[in-house]
Every structure is written in C-alpha cells, then in structure tokens.
Scaffold this active site. Structure first.
Site, mmCIF file in Angstrom:
data_model
loop_
_atom_site.group_PDB
_atom_site.id
_atom_site.type_symbol
_atom_site.label_atom_id
_atom_site.label_comp_id
_atom_site.label_asym_id
_atom_site.label_seq_id
_atom_site.Cartn_x
_atom_site.Cartn_y
_atom_site.Cartn_z
ATOM 1 N N LYS A 16 -17.579 -1.620 6.127
ATOM 2 C CA LYS A 16 -17.852 -2.627 5.098
ATOM 3 C C LYS A 16 -19.329 -2.668 4.694
ATOM 4 C CE LYS A 16 -16.881 -7.393 3.860
ATOM 5 N NZ LYS A 16 -16.254 -8.663 4.226
ATOM 6 N N PHE A 62 -11.720 -7.986 13.772
ATOM 7 C CA PHE A 62 -10.603 -8.391 12.918
ATOM 8 C C PHE A 62 -10.251 -7.260 11.942
ATOM 9 C CE2 PHE A 62 -9.044 -10.512 8.973
ATOM 10 C CZ PHE A 62 -7.799 -10.881 9.493
ATOM 11 N N GLN A 63 -8.996 -6.906 11.897
ATOM 12 C CA GLN A 63 -8.471 -5.833 11.036
ATOM 13 C C GLN A 63 -9.127 -4.481 11.299
ATOM 14 O OE1 GLN A 63 -8.339 -7.445 6.953
ATOM 15 N NE2 GLN A 63 -6.252 -8.101 7.422
ATOM 16 N N MET A 117 23.649 9.975 3.155
ATOM 17 C CA MET A 117 23.419 11.241 3.866
ATOM 18 C C MET A 117 23.677 11.079 5.362
ATOM 19 S SD MET A 117 22.971 14.327 3.310
ATOM 20 C CE MET A 117 22.021 15.017 1.974
ATOM 21 N N GLU A 150 0.825 -1.221 0.000
ATOM 22 C CA GLU A 150 0.000 0.000 0.000
ATOM 23 C C GLU A 150 0.858 1.271 0.000
ATOM 24 O OE1 GLU A 150 -0.525 -2.595 1.948
ATOM 25 O OE2 GLU A 150 -2.632 -3.218 1.779
#
Ligand SMILES: Cc1ncc(C[n+]2csc(CCOP(=O)(O)OP(=O)(O)O)c2C)c(N)n1
Ligand SMILES: [Mg+2]
Length: 568
Positions: free
Chosen positions: A171, A121-122, A480, A59
């Site tokens: 959902k 869940f999630q 760097m 993602e």
C-alpha cells in the site's frame, strides 16, 4: 493537480501516479477490477485518470472478463484486486490464464511494506500462492520501479508463450514519492523467447512431409496466439495436408475447407482421432498434447514421426516423444516452412480413407419430437448468427456441444476454458469479449450449474448495456458429471441432479435484463428470433433433454482409436 498537467521528466510523482502513467503508455483500453483498502490510493488516482475501469461484481468475474478480452483482442487483459481476499479471489482466473496461455497483467494490493509478514489485516502471501500459476511476478519495493516493472510485465505477458504476470503492490508504494525518470530500454537478458526456428529442423520436417504417406497437422491455440492462420492455410494447401484442431485451436483453419478434419480429443471428430491414430507424420503446431486431446498416451499416434512446433521449449517432448522439435513462433515457423523448397508426397490413398470416414461418421445426434435437443438449439443459434458470433462457453456438456455444432470460420471466435475447465468462466468471459469487439454478436452458452457460479456479473452486462445473449442449456443437472456417473458409476447420480432450480427469468429481470424461457423447438425458435432481434442483453433459459449425453467419446484411459458412440 499533478495528473492533469503533462508529465515532465524529473517531475515528482507518487507511485500510483507513475503506475497510471505507465498504463497509459501501454495503451490500456480497459481495466477489470474491484477496490479495497490496500488499493484505495491507486483507485483514488484512477478516479480522474481517464482510464476505463469495469467494476466487476466479484474478482473472479473480473479476471475471467479480462481473459475473454485478451482472447478476442489479442491484447493483454488488465486486472486489479485488493490484498487478501481480493487477491485470493483471482487465483482460479490466474490458473486458467496460465494453462491456456492468455496474456494478463494483474495488480494486487498488498499490506504496507512495514507490516508484511505480520498477519496484518487482509494480508495474504499472494506471490507465494500464485507462484506456480503466473508466468512471472513482481512485488514493488521502490516506487521508482513502477515504470520499469509495468513495461516488463506487459512485455513478458504478451511475448513468447503468453501468460499472466502479477504485480503485488504494498500500500505504501502508491503514496511514496519518486521521480519520473527517462524511459529505459527493456533489459531482460534471462528472458529471450525464440521466435525464429532453426532452418535445419524445418528442412527435416519438409523432408519428412515428402516421404510421408499419412501426414496430419494438429493445430492448437498457438496458431491463434501467433495470428498465423493465414500462413497455416497456405502451408496446408501447398503440401495438401489435412488439418485437425485442438478445442482451443478451433477457428485457426476454416471448418468448411476440404482439408479440415474437425477437432481431436475426448469429444472430437472420429475422423480426426482416427487420422491421428493412423498417421505416419504428425505435425503439431502450437498445441501441447493435453490428455483430453491425446487419450491414453500408450496408444497415441503409435506409427507417427512426431514434429512439434512450439514457442515454449518446455512443451516439446513433455508428453509425446518428438523426432523433429522446432522451437519458434508458429507464424515465423510457418513462414520458414513456406520459404524453403519442398515437395508434397503422394497422399491419394490417405485422402480416400479420410473422405470415406468423414462421410460415414459425421457428428450426430438423434432428433426428437418430444425433447428439445441442445445440439439443435446450438444449430439454430449458428443459423441466426450466420456463424459469425463470438461464442463463449462455460464448462460441461454444453461446452462440448457448442464446439461440435457451432463451427467457426475465423480465429478467436471461441472463448472457452480448455486446460483448467473452469465452471463460471463463460458469463464473465462474454463481458470481456464484447468489450473487445463492440460490434460483434456475443453468445454465451452456459450450463445451469456454471451459470450459478458467476451469475452476479449480469449486473455488469446491464450497467454497461452489453448486448450479450446468454443462453442457458438447462438440463437440470451437472450434466457432464451426470454423464460420467451414468457411464462409469452405474447410474449412481451422487449430487449431480438439480431438480430445484431458481427462476432464471426472474433472476434476469432482477438485473433488469429481459428473460426468456423455452421447452420445445417451436418455443426455442421463437425466443431466439426475439432475443437476437434487439441490441439489448438477453438471458434465455432453454430446457433441454435432461438425459442427453455427449458423443462420440474417448473414455478415460482409452486410446483415440477406441471412441464409442461414433454412430447413433
Ligand atoms: C469450478 C468447477 N467445479 C467443478 C467442476 C467439475 N465439473 C465439470 S463439468 C461439471 C458440470 C457442469 O454442469 P452445468 O454447468 O450444468 O453444465 P452441463 O454439463 O450440464 O452442460 C462439473 C461439476 C468444474 N469443471 N469446475
Ligand atoms: Mg447442466
């Protein structure tokens, strides 16, 4: 099936169908996303929607690609992530887009409304997590709100100071039924960005220009967001004002124009930094006085009257006391500045001083027979691409060298993570940039460290057959960090040297992308010629001098006038 018929008003639709219709109304060309449980109903509707969806490999890659797309196209980047880990994987991209003012519309899945707050869940409190790094956010509570919310989100993301807007979708909202209602006009009384400047403030600035002896313009990304480069050119020429860029503003003014002084800040041009330090009138246009640009604020433009033009009133006076505040869109303000009568001052002495500095102190690097210098490689790429490429960078030394040695003629050719300094940005951003401009050469300059943060997106480059040229300036170190440890930590290289590298050519080949390797100037010239001669993607592992540092430099805590490494 409902979606294939023309949509009539009062037709019953699911939330997901309403969402897809709303996206089509916004003329969305591409979505960057990744599916999962909470967005499955939405993905089911995407399946035959006709919308072009790019499946990222992670993602974070998806959202950086959307940022690259937004930066180059000027249109909002659209992202979809599932709930929980999908949503938390885009947090870095949101923060990056927020600080660099990039327009994004981001959809996250959420657990069903009936179980929100139950540690389902999630489940993650995405609105809570992202509140400070979004311009605005929504959670859909009623499917009939989809059309309004999407319309508002695109409006908010792209107007005023652009930024990311998040829409969290429980959902069950996808499958709940609502009616397609008549399009309501936008109604956001609390959100009315000021585009037109106050004419009196503009007058004050024109008067200040007339009496100034040492004026400068500091042009930031706001000029690019407002598509105001033409107006900037006219304004600078009309009043003969020297123009300095911020890193993110590069390309807003032609680099080879006689009024251009280059870019300011930690690794910017000495002449630009000194011009700001000595100026008596500093006209900032769409820049936010980031500390990488100002250095120590106590020494910043100590003698200047500061005029600050910004569409976001919160920026004015935030870091630098401002005498002439002008709230407005850069294009509208410049048009007003051009419309009003004004006289230029006498800047003869100022220009003489600036010219001398420019001649005496150009950007430099020491050429070497034994080592391949990164600056040389970038110059070679500049030549091969005739300076017309879109350049994305990652974060580190290579980013600064790219900005120093790949000068830009046109706006929105440099795609870089400025405010957040996000390693892992450059490769996925190149995907979005290439999708925004299919016929332009896209070069991604990356470090060996940052490349390994999002290299899985090579899979997307292959699948979409994007002819991106990925050039890794490999110093076998987090360069760097190594530079700062050399200078400020007595050469104690704590966890910055990476002698054990993966075989990058083989990595590229694993993705069915042609890989190249070079360690000398001759080899580099050869592989660059080859890689740029075809329309396929390419990954070039260029072994550069490992100890090379970025100069000149304003050390942290120092003023712009205290640059070191100005000369070899
Ligand atoms: C996500 C993230 N982690 C850490 C840093 C701190 N950081 C800034 S530059 C840099 C080194 C980058 O190394 P490399 O990608 O090899 O580029 P180089 O400087 O060598 O050109 C690091 C670790 C960062 N900017 N972003
Ligand atoms: Mg490196």
């Amino acid at each position: 099936m409902r979606m294939q018929e023309p949509v009539s008003l009062k037709a019953e639709m699911t939330g997901a169908e309403l969402l897809i219709e709303a996206l089509k109304k916004e003329n969305v060309e591409v979505l960057f996303g990744y599916p999962g449980g909470a967005v499955l109903p939405l993905y089911d509707k995407l399946y035959d929607s006709g919308l072009f969806h790019v499946l990222a490999k992670h993602e974070q890659g998806g959202i950086h690609a959307a940022e690259g797309y937004a930066r180059v196209s000027g249109k909002p980047g659209v992202v979809i992530a599932t709930s929980g880990p999908g949503a938390t994987n885009i947090v870095t991209g949101l923060a990056d887009a927020m600080i660099d003012s990039l327009p994004l519309v981001v959809f996250t899945g959420q657990v069903a409304s009936t179980v929100i707050g139950s540690d389902a869940f999630q489940e993650a409190d995405v609105l809570g997590i992202t509140m400070p790094i979004t311009k605005y956010s929504y959670q859909v509570r009623d499917p009939k709100d989809f059309p309004r919310i999407v319309k508002e989100a695109f409006h908010i993301a792209t107007t005023g100071r652009p930024g990311p807007v998040l829409i969290d979708i429980p959902k069950d909202m996808n499958t709940a039924i609502a009616q397609m209602e008549e399009d309501e006009p936008l109604n956001l009384p609390g959100y009315q960005p000021t585009y037109e400047p106050n004419a009196f403030q503009v007058r004050k600035l024109l008067d200040a220009i007339e009496s100034a002896k040492k004026p400068v313009i500091l042009a930031g990304a706001g000029v690019l967001h407002a598509r105001a480069n033409q107006e900037l050119l006219e304004f600078a020429e009309k009043y003969e004002l020297p123009v300095i860029h911020t890193l993110l503003g590069l390309g807003g003014f032609p680099f080879d124009h006689k009024l251009s002084l280059g870019w300011a800040g930690m690794h910017g041009n000495y002449t630009a930094n000194m011009a700001i330090y000595e100026s008596d009138l500093l006209i900032s246009i769409g820049a936010r006085f980031d500390d990488r640009v100002t250095g120590n604020l106590n020494h910043f433009a100590p003698n200047a009257t500061v005029a600050h033009i910004d569409i976001d009133p919160a920026e004015i006076g935030k870091n630098v006391p401002t005498k002439i505040p002008i709230v407005g869109d850069a294009k509208a303000v410049l048009q007003e500045l051009l419309a009003q009568q004004g006289k230029k001052g006498d800047y003869t002495e100022w220009f003489a001083c600036l010219r001398e500095r420019q001649i005496e102190n150009p950007l430099w690097y020491e050429e070497s027979k034994d080592d391949l210098k990164p600056q040389k490689v970038i110059e070679m790429v500049h030549e091969i691409t005739n300076g017309d490429a879109i350049v994305t960078t990652d974060v580190g030394q290579h980013q600064m060298w790219a900005a120093q040695f790949y000068p830009f003629k046109k706006p929105n050719r440099l795609v870089t993570s400025g405010g957040l300094g996000t390693m892992g940005f450059g490769l996925p951003a190149a995907i979005g940039a290439q999708l925004a401009e299919k016929d332009t050469t896209v070069v991604a300059f990356l470090g060996d460290g940052g490349f390994q943060m999002t290299l899985q997106e090579l899979g997307v480059i292959r699948e979409l057959n994007l002819p991106v040229k990925v050039i890794i300036l490999n110093n076998k170190s987090l360069g760097m960090v190594r530079q700062w440890q050399e200078i400020f930590y007595e050469e104690r290289y704590s966890h910055s040297l990476i002698p054990n590298q993966p075989n990058i050519v083989k990595l590229a080949e694993a993705y069915d992308i042609k890989g190249y390797e070079a360690s000398t100037e001759e080899e580099a010239a050869k592989v660059l010629q080859e890689a740029f001669s075809h329309d396929e993607p390419a990954v070039l592992n260029i072994h550069i001098a490992p100890g090379e540092n970025v100069y000149p430099m304003v050390a942290p805590g120092k003023g712009l006038h205290e640059m070191v490494g100005v000369k070899p």
